[in-house]
Design a protein around this motif. Structure first.
Motif, PDB file in Angstrom:
ATOM      1  N   SER A  22       0.944  -1.217   0.062  1.00 23.08           N
ATOM      2  CA  SER A  22      -0.007  -0.083  -0.067  1.00 23.08           C
ATOM      3  C   SER A  22       0.781   1.295   0.022  1.00 23.08           C
ATOM      4  CB  SER A  22      -0.890   0.085   1.240  1.00 23.08           C
ATOM      5  OG  SER A  22      -1.374   1.251   1.350  1.00 23.08           O
ATOM      6  N   PHE A  24       0.459   4.107   1.242  1.00 21.07           N
ATOM      7  CA  PHE A  24       0.192   4.621   2.490  1.00 21.07           C
ATOM      8  C   PHE A  24       1.570   4.099   3.601  1.00 21.07           C
ATOM      9  CE2 PHE A  24      -1.575   4.306   7.106  1.00 21.07           C
ATOM     10  CZ  PHE A  24      -1.225   5.646   7.400  1.00 21.07           C
ATOM     11  N   ILE A  53       1.461  15.247   9.041  1.00 20.85           N
ATOM     12  CA  ILE A  53       0.040  14.678   8.832  1.00 20.85           C
ATOM     13  C   ILE A  53      -0.990  15.643   9.268  1.00 20.85           C
ATOM     14  CG2 ILE A  53      -1.586  12.845   9.476  1.00 20.85           C
ATOM     15  CD1 ILE A  53       0.682  10.908   9.388  1.00 20.85           C
ATOM     16  N   MET A 297      -8.766   6.325   1.965  1.00 23.21           N
ATOM     17  CA  MET A 297      -7.319   5.817   1.538  1.00 23.21           C
ATOM     18  C   MET A 297      -6.649   6.907   0.713  1.00 23.21           C
ATOM     19  SD  MET A 297      -4.731   3.873   1.995  1.00 23.21           S
ATOM     20  CE  MET A 297      -5.716   2.633   2.752  1.00 23.21           C
ATOM     21  N   MET A 300      -5.203   9.184   3.524  1.00 20.25           N
ATOM     22  CA  MET A 300      -4.165   8.675   4.334  1.00 20.25           C
ATOM     23  C   MET A 300      -2.879   8.781   3.403  1.00 20.25           C
ATOM     24  SD  MET A 300      -5.556   8.725   6.838  1.00 20.25           S
ATOM     25  CE  MET A 300      -3.895   8.146   7.756  1.00 20.25           C
ATOM     26  N   VAL A 301      -2.947   8.614   2.030  1.00 14.88           N
ATOM     27  CA  VAL A 301      -1.787   8.566   1.378  1.00 14.88           C
ATOM     28  C   VAL A 301      -1.125   9.889   1.150  1.00 14.88           C
ATOM     29  CG1 VAL A 301      -0.827   8.368  -1.064  1.00 14.88           C
ATOM     30  CG2 VAL A 301      -2.390   6.526  -0.300  1.00 14.88           C
ATOM     31  N   ALA A 304       0.515  10.756   4.465  1.00 17.23           N
ATOM     32  CA  ALA A 304       1.782  10.256   4.535  1.00 17.23           C
ATOM     33  C   ALA A 304       2.697  10.874   3.713  1.00 17.23           C
ATOM     34  CB  ALA A 304       1.728   8.610   4.283  1.00 17.23           C
TER      35      ALA A 304
END
Length: 434
Positions: A22, A24, A53, A297, A300-301, A304
């Motif tokens: 992934s 992330f 973040i 997602m 979150m990517v 990161a």
């Protein structure tokens, strides 16, 4: 030594993503490794990750979630269908490419790339089959429009993230992005698309519309699709006219704020496309919930990527790389494009390429005095360069249109490269005028 660590980190990120890790998780692992390799203590690394973040999501989370909610409602209400049919009726077969280009542009501005692509592909098949023209002749303008909006225009994740990191105005980024996008999408979508006029790849199936009953009107559909653009861009353009009126400037700033613009757009869409047409509140909220789940997602990517940027900044490597670039006499806008293009070729993801580049060259933006909005567009253009087998967009295009890897390289990859290089040229020209 610092540059070698950075190169090794990018190669490791490439290795992990190619092996289906992934993005992330891969970004977090590489971020921790980079921080420790640069001599930061583990508590400092973790604190930097949290700060990176938090800073990025603080400015982006609402925009991305509201944008996803708006995109899902456009999909489920049939707005994309109405827009495509309206444009086909008005343009006719002679200007078929222009109709598809505008359709992609209208749908691509408020929708994320994947959502816009999936929505528009069936219409491309239908249009190509009914007009009797090769599939790629129609597909290229659509793909170019989606690519340009994805790389240059808020509220897409890359431009929004870059604007947050470079502290650029989202409204000005939207205005300048539109100026750059129009000629770029013409070159990559229309001019390049004409080379497929005699392609042997023909449409073999047609669209079976799922939303034939109770479709919204064309005027309402176009208005709803463009509403977030109008709410963000028009106030930014009008602020100078009312600079002597605190009330007017305050009102325009509030309306033009991306979060407020999307809140107003989502509320307007929810009423006209759902509640007024008989959808229950619970069903509408269900669509909104699924939309937020689908963007989790992506969030979150991006988060990161913000953490990676923060660790590069805290470790000092960002300043070192920026110093090397400036020391080699690269103009800042070209430097941003070069770094983003290099990372794009190695990593594949345009969003990760843009955000990683932002962490490297952010000090250069601050020290050079370059307009941050132009740097957003330059890095965005670089992040689209030469999409190939490590990019999910490459495989989406190949599989949906049923073509070979070679055909995809000769169509999709070249189109993305044209968008990237033409985008840089337009940004450089724009920098001489503003």
């Amino acid at each position: 030594m610092s540059i070698l660590i950075l190169v090794a980190a990018i190669l490791l990120l490439l290795f992990l993503t190619l092996n289906k890790v992934s993005p992330f998780i891969a970004l977090l692992l590489v971020t921790i490794g980079v921080g420790l390799a640069y001599g930061l203590s583990f508590p400092v690394v973790m604190k930097s990750i949290q700060n990176g973040i938090g800073d990025l999501l603080g400015s982006m989370a609402l925009i991305l979630c509201l944008g996803a909610m708006q995109g899902r409602l456009l999909e489920k209400s049939g707005v994309a269908t109405v827009i495509s049919r309206y444009l086909m009726e008005k343009f006719g077969q002679r200007y078929l490419q222009w109709a598809v280009l505008l359709m992609g542009f209208l749908v691509g501005i408020p929708l994320f790339y994947n959502a816009g692509f999936v929505i528009l592909v069936p219409f491309v098949f239908t249009i190509a089959a009914s007009a009797g023209v090769p599939l790629l002749y129609v597909a290229m303008p659509m793909a170019a429009s989606l690519s340009v909006t994805h790389g240059f225009l808020p509220p897409h994740p890359g431009p929004i993230g870059l604007a947050a990191i470079f502290k650029a105005s989202v409204g000005k980024t939207m205005l300048y992005g539109l100026i750059v996008a129009v000629p770029v999408v013409w070159m990559a979508g229309i001019l390049f698309g004409k080379r497929f006029r005699r392609s042997t790849v023909m449409a073999q199936s047609s669209l079976s519309p799922e939303l034939e009953q109770n479709l919204p009107s064309a005027s309402l559909s176009i208005f709803i699709a463009l509403l977030p653009v109008l709410l963000i861009a028009i106030p930014a353009a009008c602020l100078g006219l009312f600079k002597d009126s605190p009330f007017a400037t305050g009102f325009l700033s509030a309306i033009g704020d991306p979060v407020m613009a999307l809140i107003l757009t989502t509320a307007t869409s929810g009423y006209f496309l759902a509640i007024r047409r008989g959808m229950s509140v619970s069903d509408l909220m269900g669509h909104y919930t699924k939309a937020i789940e689908s963007v989790a997602m992506i969030l979150m990517v991006i988060a990161a990527g913000g953490a990676f940027k923060e660790v590069l900044t805290v470790s000092g490597v960002a300043k070192e790389v920026a110093g090397i670039i400036s020391g080699n006499a690269f103009p800042p806008l070209i430097a941003g494009w070069l770094v983003a293009a290099g990372i794009r070729v190695m990593i594949g993801s345009a969003t990760i390429a843009g955000l990683t580049t932002a962490g490297i060259i952010a000090p250069l933006v601050q020290s050079s005095g370059i307009m941050p909005e132009l740097m957003v567009l330059s890095v965005g253009a670089g992040s689209l360069f030469c999409s190939h087998v490590n990019d999910t967009g490459f495989w989406m295009f190949k599989e949906y249109f049923g073509i070979t890897v070679k055909q995809t390289l000769m169509s999709w990859t070249i189109m993305e490269t044209i968008v990237s290089i033409a985008g840089l040229v337009m940004v450089l020209l724009l920098s001489t005028l503003v």
